[in-house]
Design a protein around this motif. Structure first.
Motif, short mmCIF file in Angstrom:
data_model
loop_
_atom_site.label_atom_id
_atom_site.label_comp_id
_atom_site.label_asym_id
_atom_site.label_seq_id
_atom_site.Cartn_x
_atom_site.Cartn_y
_atom_site.Cartn_z
N GLU A 1 0.84 -1.21 0.00
CA GLU A 1 0.00 0.00 0.00
C GLU A 1 0.87 1.25 0.00
O GLU A 1 1.61 1.48 0.97
CB GLU A 1 -0.90 0.02 1.24
CG GLU A 1 -1.88 -1.14 1.34
CD GLU A 1 -2.91 -1.16 0.24
OE1 GLU A 1 -3.14 -0.08 -0.36
OE2 GLU A 1 -3.47 -2.23 -0.03
N LEU B 1 -1.57 8.28 5.39
CA LEU B 1 -2.86 7.84 5.95
C LEU B 1 -2.93 7.97 7.47
O LEU B 1 -3.98 8.28 8.01
CB LEU B 1 -3.15 6.40 5.52
CG LEU B 1 -3.37 6.19 4.03
CD1 LEU B 1 -3.66 4.73 3.73
CD2 LEU B 1 -4.53 7.07 3.52
N GLY C 1 -4.98 10.85 11.23
CA GLY C 1 -5.88 10.40 10.17
C GLY C 1 -6.45 11.55 9.34
O GLY C 1 -7.19 11.33 8.39
N CYS D 1 -4.23 14.21 8.25
CA CYS D 1 -3.08 14.73 7.51
C CYS D 1 -2.90 16.24 7.61
O CYS D 1 -3.58 17.02 6.95
CB CYS D 1 -3.16 14.35 6.02
SG CYS D 1 -1.64 14.76 5.12
N SER E 1 -10.56 13.37 5.74
CA SER E 1 -9.63 12.25 5.91
C SER E 1 -8.35 12.43 5.10
O SER E 1 -8.36 12.96 3.99
CB SER E 1 -10.33 10.97 5.47
OG SER E 1 -9.40 9.93 5.35
N LYS F 1 -7.05 10.20 3.62
CA LYS F 1 -7.22 9.39 2.39
C LYS F 1 -7.38 10.28 1.17
O LYS F 1 -7.02 9.91 0.06
CB LYS F 1 -8.48 8.52 2.52
CG LYS F 1 -8.33 7.35 3.45
CD LYS F 1 -9.62 6.55 3.43
CE LYS F 1 -9.60 5.54 4.57
NZ LYS F 1 -10.93 5.09 4.95
N GLU F 2 -7.96 11.47 1.39
CA GLU F 2 -8.19 12.38 0.26
C GLU F 2 -6.88 12.88 -0.33
O GLU F 2 -6.77 13.09 -1.54
CB GLU F 2 -9.05 13.57 0.70
CG GLU F 2 -10.45 13.17 1.13
CD GLU F 2 -11.22 14.34 1.72
OE1 GLU F 2 -12.29 14.65 1.20
OE2 GLU F 2 -10.72 14.95 2.69
N LEU G 1 -3.96 11.25 -0.20
CA LEU G 1 -3.34 10.13 -0.92
C LEU G 1 -4.06 9.91 -2.25
O LEU G 1 -3.42 9.71 -3.29
CB LEU G 1 -3.37 8.86 -0.05
CG LEU G 1 -2.73 7.64 -0.70
CD1 LEU G 1 -1.29 7.90 -1.12
CD2 LEU G 1 -2.78 6.43 0.26
N ALA G 2 -5.40 9.97 -2.23
CA ALA G 2 -6.16 9.77 -3.47
C ALA G 2 -5.78 10.84 -4.50
O ALA G 2 -5.64 10.56 -5.69
CB ALA G 2 -7.65 9.80 -3.18
#
Ligand code: FDA
Length: 393
Positions: A39, A45, A50, A52, A108, A110-111, A113-114
């Motif tokens: 990953e 992440l 969480g 960032c 998040s 995650k946004e 990284l996405a």
């Protein structure tokens, strides 16, 4: 057999590697990113709890630790926090300032990284994860041998970060490769790390786990005003994490538990106005009660303030404003957010992150001897250094 040829192979699919890949790919470069874990971007992440803390509204050379404090300035000036913020906004990522200019995602990490993976994919970057690099050599081109075959490239970018959190895949790979190509390494140590206190002298700290208070933690001229937090092994909290990056092994920090106030004057005033009050009650008015009680273990002891000679008040005040503490050590790389030290900037061009003596070799991100404060500075360094290299690939 001819091996597939890339303009650049980037080793490490973390913040710096992915951003560098996306920016170089955008310029039409053929880029391969390799990572040994499956990953990519794992630290992104978990960062900022969480959410960032992806940059800081105000970033300057003074927010970084390096043998050469000027080295980081060129990259930071050519790709600024505002440039990254513009990208975040263009991708519809909502964010807010938490404190001290620290910018966090509303939702998040995650946004972020996405966004990076999306930029890479749009720029045609090839990403191969779960493959280890077994050997790198250089003749006319770089030859990178991996567990999934051999590739060649004109440039090689070392972006494997520092040693913090080995269980997430951190290794000293960039240091090893940098050494192999003749670059120096500034001795590394854990940074932004909780401090550990052991032995009888610090026994009073036990039982204070979870207590947090406003403080100034300092070492020499360096000072940070933030919260300090007791843990079950010693001290943490933002003030302590910040100062930990400046503490040499065996070094002492000074803790001011009543920032902005002269504790002696406060105690003298209380002695005059509330003679009968117990010292622990008075201290409990400006420190957490559990801390006030713990500080008044023998030899200081609890007394009625009116009975205390001024010299005793001065000793108490000294402890409150200038408490000198020498930790036994730190919680180590397992708990450190960053690694202080790394690839010596003497061997790198500050404009491009390229190695002076090895054309085509670049080192970016945390692997370089540039370590940011807590507060989004380390990611900004990853973006800025990655961007500088991307323009030179
Ligand atoms: P990073 O560590 O992100 O990436 C390196 C990559 O290289 C990894 O994917 C790794 O698997 C790979 N790799 C390692 N060895 C390899 C090998 N031998 N072969 C192939 N691949 C290899 N900073 C900040 O600014 N704001 C924040 O909110 C936080 N929060 C935070 C929380 C926690 C818990 C930690 C541990 C750290 C932070 N940080 C932070 C620091 C920040 O995460 C860090 O500085 C950056 O991720 C560094 O980016 P790099 O790309 O240089 O390394």
């Amino acid at each position: 057999m001819a091996h597939k040829h890339y303009d650049a192979v980037i080793i490490g699919a973390g913040a710096a590697g992915l951003f560098c890949a996306a920016m170089a790919g955008r310029r039409g470069k053929k880029i391969l990113v390799l990572d040994h874990v499956v990953e990519p971007g794992a630290k992104i992440l978990i960062s900022g709890g969480g959410r960032c803390n992806f940059t800081n509204a105000k970033v300057g050379g003074e927010n970084f630790i390096s043998k050469n404090p000027n080295f980081c300035k060129s990259a930071l000036a050519s790709f600024k926090p505002q440039d990254f913020i513009a990208l975040v906004e263009a991708h519809g990522i909502k964010y807010h300032e938490k404190k001290l200019g620290q910018l966090f995602c509303d939702n998040s990490a995650k946004e972020i990284l996405a966004m990076l993976l999306g930029l890479c994919s749009a720029a045609g970057v090839e990403l191969r994860t779960g493959h280890s690099v077994t050997e790198i050599s250089k003749a006319e081109h770089f030859r990178v041998e991996t567990t999934a075959g051999t590739v060649e490239s004109t440039a090689l970018v070392l972006a494997t970060g520092g040693l913090s959190i080995p269980k997430m895949g951190a290794t000293g790979f960039s240091y090893e490769m940098a050494r192999k190509f003749g670059l120096g390494i500034v001795e590394t140590r854990p940074g932004l790390v909780p401090l550990v206190f052991t032995g009888e002298r610090w026994a009073w700290m036990q039982g204070l786990s979870g207590v947090s208070f406003d403080s100034i933690a300092s070492h020499g001229k360096r000072k940070f005003r933030e919260n300090t937090l007791f843990t079950h092994r010693g001290l943490s909290g933002p003030a302590i994490l910040q100062i930990s990056s400046y503490l040499p092994p065996g070094g002492a920090l000074v803790l001011d538990m009543l920032p902005g106030q002269d504790a002696y004057e406060v105690l003298l005033e209380r002695k005059a106005s509330r003679k009968k009050a117990e010292l622990k009650t008075v201290l409990g008015e400006f420190l957490p009660a559990r801390l006030a009680h713990a500080l008044l273990q023998p030899p200081l002891g609890n007394h009625t303030i009116g009975d205390m000679p001024n010299k005793a008040l001065r000793n108490t005040a000294e402890m409150i404003n200038r408490f000198t503490l020498t930790p036994a050590g730190t919680e180590g790389y397992a708990k450190a957010e960053v690694t202080v030290g790394g690839v010596d900037t003497d061997g790198l061009f500050s404009k491009t992150m390229g190695a002076r003596e090895v054309p085509g070799l670049f080192v970016i991100g945390e692997a370089v001897d540039v370590t940011g404060w807590l507060g989004g500075y380390n990611f900004q360094w990853a973006w800025s250094s990655g961007h500088s290299a991307a323009l030179a690939l």
